[in-house]
Scaffold this motif. Sequence first.
Motif, short mmCIF file in Angstrom:
data_model
loop_
_atom_site.label_atom_id
_atom_site.label_comp_id
_atom_site.label_asym_id
_atom_site.label_seq_id
_atom_site.Cartn_x
_atom_site.Cartn_y
_atom_site.Cartn_z
N ARG A 20 -37.71 -20.64 49.44
CA ARG A 20 -36.42 -21.34 49.33
C ARG A 20 -36.24 -21.94 47.93
O ARG A 20 -35.14 -21.95 47.39
CB ARG A 20 -36.37 -22.42 50.40
N SER A 21 -37.33 -22.46 47.35
CA SER A 21 -37.24 -23.06 46.01
C SER A 21 -36.89 -22.01 44.96
O SER A 21 -36.22 -22.30 43.97
CB SER A 21 -38.53 -23.78 45.64
N ASP A 22 -37.35 -20.76 45.17
CA ASP A 22 -37.00 -19.68 44.25
C ASP A 22 -35.50 -19.40 44.30
O ASP A 22 -34.88 -19.10 43.29
CB ASP A 22 -37.76 -18.40 44.59
N GLU A 23 -34.93 -19.50 45.50
CA GLU A 23 -33.49 -19.28 45.65
C GLU A 23 -32.70 -20.37 44.92
O GLU A 23 -31.73 -20.09 44.24
CB GLU A 23 -33.11 -19.25 47.12
N ALA A 24 -33.16 -21.62 45.04
CA ALA A 24 -32.50 -22.73 44.33
C ALA A 24 -32.62 -22.54 42.83
O ALA A 24 -31.66 -22.76 42.08
CB ALA A 24 -33.11 -24.06 44.76
N TRP A 25 -33.79 -22.12 42.38
CA TRP A 25 -34.02 -21.88 40.95
C TRP A 25 -33.12 -20.74 40.47
O TRP A 25 -32.55 -20.80 39.39
CB TRP A 25 -35.49 -21.58 40.71
N SER A 26 -32.99 -19.70 41.29
CA SER A 26 -32.15 -18.56 40.90
C SER A 26 -30.70 -18.99 40.73
O SER A 26 -30.00 -18.49 39.86
CB SER A 26 -32.26 -17.43 41.92
N ARG A 27 -30.25 -19.92 41.57
CA ARG A 27 -28.87 -20.40 41.47
C ARG A 27 -28.65 -21.10 40.13
O ARG A 27 -27.65 -20.89 39.45
CB ARG A 27 -28.55 -21.35 42.63
N LEU A 28 -29.62 -21.92 39.74
CA LEU A 28 -29.53 -22.62 38.46
C LEU A 28 -29.51 -21.64 37.30
O LEU A 28 -28.67 -21.73 36.40
CB LEU A 28 -30.71 -23.59 38.32
N VAL A 29 -30.41 -20.68 37.32
CA VAL A 29 -30.48 -19.67 36.25
C VAL A 29 -29.20 -18.83 36.23
O VAL A 29 -28.62 -18.57 35.18
CB VAL A 29 -31.73 -18.78 36.40
N TRP A 30 -28.74 -18.43 37.41
CA TRP A 30 -27.52 -17.63 37.51
C TRP A 30 -26.33 -18.39 36.93
O TRP A 30 -25.54 -17.85 36.15
CB TRP A 30 -27.24 -17.25 38.96
N THR A 31 -26.19 -19.65 37.29
CA THR A 31 -25.07 -20.47 36.81
C THR A 31 -25.12 -20.63 35.30
O THR A 31 -24.11 -20.48 34.61
CB THR A 31 -25.07 -21.85 37.51
N THR A 32 -26.30 -20.93 34.78
CA THR A 32 -26.46 -21.09 33.33
C THR A 32 -26.11 -19.80 32.60
O THR A 32 -25.39 -19.81 31.60
CB THR A 32 -27.91 -21.50 33.00
N THR A 33 -26.61 -18.69 33.12
CA THR A 33 -26.33 -17.38 32.50
C THR A 33 -24.85 -17.04 32.58
O THR A 33 -24.26 -16.56 31.61
CB THR A 33 -27.18 -16.29 33.17
N ALA A 34 -24.25 -17.28 33.74
CA ALA A 34 -22.83 -16.98 33.92
C ALA A 34 -21.97 -17.80 32.96
O ALA A 34 -21.03 -17.27 32.35
CB ALA A 34 -22.41 -17.24 35.36
N CYS A 35 -22.31 -19.07 32.80
CA CYS A 35 -21.55 -19.93 31.87
C CYS A 35 -21.67 -19.42 30.44
O CYS A 35 -20.68 -19.34 29.71
CB CYS A 35 -22.04 -21.37 31.95
N SER A 36 -22.87 -19.06 30.05
CA SER A 36 -23.10 -18.55 28.70
C SER A 36 -22.35 -17.23 28.48
O SER A 36 -21.68 -17.05 27.47
CB SER A 36 -24.59 -18.34 28.47
N ASN A 37 -22.46 -16.33 29.45
CA ASN A 37 -21.77 -15.04 29.33
C ASN A 37 -20.26 -15.21 29.30
O ASN A 37 -19.56 -14.50 28.57
CB ASN A 37 -22.18 -14.11 30.47
#
Length: 160
Positions: A20-37
């Motif tokens: 579950r913590s990997d899923e939460a971490w993935s959300r953070l990484v996804w959001t950061t990447t999406a904002c940058s892109n």
Amino acid sequence: MEVQELLYQMFMSNHRFTCRSDEAWSRLVWTTTACSNFKHLLYNARKNTQKVCQSVDPTLWRECALTWIRRDYWESLCNIWAAERWQQTSTTMKVNQAANPEANMHTSGSVSFATHQSRLEKELKQPPTFQEVFDKTHKKKGMDQYISNRAREVAESYSQ
């Protein structure tokens, strides 16, 4: 449902995590990447429209709406880019960047600091220090030489 949430759900439909913590971490990484892109996407849209319209005036870009963005959104963006405050900030940033070109120099390309840190941790088989990651991203490959005087000064200040 918000667009960002919809896009994340589409991403998650193709990926699974065991913890579950990997899923939460993935959300953070996804959001950061999406904002940058998204930031780069808008930058490219602005620059390309400037070329197509052959004008630096954002008010003239309204008529050159892009196919992938709703017209009302595009017009709102053009209004933001035409605003005096945005223009002043843009000019200030360009002047600052030109005044100190070494400030943003590194050798890591589009690879994030966190990715370098993770790779270095696997290589060293222990968590790297900030200094080790900084050296990895600011020294010429295969040499013990910093890419700029500014990078050397920053490294010296960290070592103290």
